[in-house]
Each structure stands twice: as structure tokens, then as C-alpha cells.
Design a protein around this motif. Sequence first.
Motif, PDB file in Angstrom:
ATOM      1  N   LYS A   1      10.932   0.418  11.884  1.00 22.52           N
ATOM      2  CA  LYS A   1       9.708   0.864  11.204  1.00 22.52           C
ATOM      3  C   LYS A   1       9.995   1.672   9.944  1.00 22.52           C
ATOM      4  O   LYS A   1       9.194   1.695   9.021  1.00 22.52           O
ATOM      5  N   ILE A   2      11.129   2.376   9.923  1.00 22.03           N
ATOM      6  CA  ILE A   2      11.537   3.136   8.727  1.00 22.03           C
ATOM      7  C   ILE A   2      12.952   2.678   8.359  1.00 22.03           C
ATOM      8  O   ILE A   2      13.931   3.373   8.634  1.00 22.03           O
TER       9      ILE A   2
ATOM     10  N   THR B   1       5.567   3.969   1.450  1.00 28.56           N
ATOM     11  CA  THR B   1       5.254   2.660   0.879  1.00 28.56           C
ATOM     12  C   THR B   1       5.434   1.590   1.942  1.00 28.56           C
ATOM     13  O   THR B   1       6.507   1.478   2.541  1.00 28.56           O
ATOM     14  N   GLU B   2       4.383   0.822   2.185  1.00 35.33           N
ATOM     15  CA  GLU B   2       4.478  -0.290   3.134  1.00 35.33           C
ATOM     16  C   GLU B   2       5.352  -1.390   2.542  1.00 35.33           C
ATOM     17  O   GLU B   2       5.294  -1.658   1.345  1.00 35.33           O
TER      18      GLU B   2
ATOM     19  N   MET C   1       0.846  -1.176   0.000  1.00 39.27           N
ATOM     20  CA  MET C   1       0.000   0.000   0.000  1.00 39.27           C
ATOM     21  C   MET C   1       0.892   1.241   0.000  1.00 39.27           C
ATOM     22  O   MET C   1       1.942   1.245   0.626  1.00 39.27           O
ATOM     23  N   GLU C   2       0.448   2.256  -0.701  1.00 41.27           N
ATOM     24  CA  GLU C   2       1.215   3.494  -0.796  1.00 41.27           C
ATOM     25  C   GLU C   2       0.334   4.665  -0.362  1.00 41.27           C
ATOM     26  O   GLU C   2      -0.852   4.717  -0.677  1.00 41.27           O
ATOM     27  N   TYR C   3       0.938   5.585   0.368  1.00 36.27           N
ATOM     28  CA  TYR C   3       0.236   6.764   0.876  1.00 36.27           C
ATOM     29  C   TYR C   3       1.033   8.005   0.488  1.00 36.27           C
ATOM     30  O   TYR C   3       2.261   7.978   0.502  1.00 36.27           O
TER      31      TYR C   3
ATOM     32  N   ILE D   1      -0.379   2.811  10.138  1.00 36.94           N
ATOM     33  CA  ILE D   1       0.510   1.848   9.476  1.00 36.94           C
ATOM     34  C   ILE D   1       1.280   1.074  10.535  1.00 36.94           C
ATOM     35  O   ILE D   1       1.915   1.672  11.404  1.00 36.94           O
ATOM     36  N   THR D   2       1.246  -0.248  10.431  1.00 38.53           N
ATOM     37  CA  THR D   2       1.971  -1.091  11.382  1.00 38.53           C
ATOM     38  C   THR D   2       3.183  -1.758  10.743  1.00 38.53           C
ATOM     39  O   THR D   2       4.082  -2.201  11.451  1.00 38.53           O
ATOM     40  N   LYS D   3       3.211  -1.831   9.419  1.00 31.93           N
ATOM     41  CA  LYS D   3       4.326  -2.475   8.713  1.00 31.93           C
ATOM     42  C   LYS D   3       5.516  -1.525   8.604  1.00 31.93           C
ATOM     43  O   LYS D   3       5.362  -0.310   8.714  1.00 31.93           O
TER      44      LYS D   3
END
Length: 141
Positions: A98-99, A120-121, A1-3, A52-54
Motif C-alpha cells: 500500500k505504501i 499521491t495515489e 489524486m493527491e491529498y 484510499i484503496t490504491k
Amino acid sequence: MEYKFTIPGRLDGLNDYTAANRTNPRKGGRVKKDNESVVIWCIRQQLPGVHITKPVLIYYHFFEKDMRRDGDNILSCGTKFIQDSLKHTILQEDNRNKIPHFYHDISVDKDNPRIEVIITELTPAQAKMSLRELLKDLETG
């Protein structure tokens, strides 16, 4: 998924933040808080309800009004303010778990200075890749 979200204008750079801290530590804290408030408002307006958790890859595209500020001046505080704001809104943490990766570009747009942020996850396997491998994987995937 992209935000994706966009921050209009520009954030203070490292030179501004350093000067504020040298004047008074409270003033430096105010600069950081003011910049983060702008970013948090943009995130809440443009990505309502997103959590977002990923692990994520973050791409920053800074559009400056001219060539006056050095790239390292723009990026050092800009990425810090944005990642701290993400931690307060849509990410659980802003650590390297996380990042694991982020990258950036800087361009000039004198009529519309802004910062575009794309998140981007990642899968667990992608989070362990080098940035070069990850970008190739995302391009072909």
C-alpha cells in the motif's frame, strides 16, 4: 489524486521514544499513542471522509524550529507514527504493497515548525517502479 495535510509543531523523535521505552514499556507505548493521536486528529480534520484503496507515494516535509535534532532522529519515529496513523484513518494498511514508496525533506522554519504530508495515489504500474522512475513519471505525467 493527491491529498495533503499538515501537522503543526513536531513529533517526538527516536531519542525521545527510546528514552521513554527504557524508562518503562508503558511509557513508550504512551509516547507512541500520544503522537499518533495528534496525527489522527489532523487527518480527520483536514481529510474528512477520505478513504484510499490504491497504493500511494508519501512525501514528508519536516519543518523543524532549528537544526538541533539529527535527521534520522526526526524521520525514524515521524514516519512511523504518521504511517501507523494513516492505517487507522484513511489507508487500509501501511505495508509495502500500500505504501511502496515514500521520501522526505527537512527544512528549518523557526516561526512555524510543522510536518506537511502529501499522499499521491498510484496506478499499479507506478507502484512497481523504482522511486527515481516514479518521480520522473509523475513529473512528466
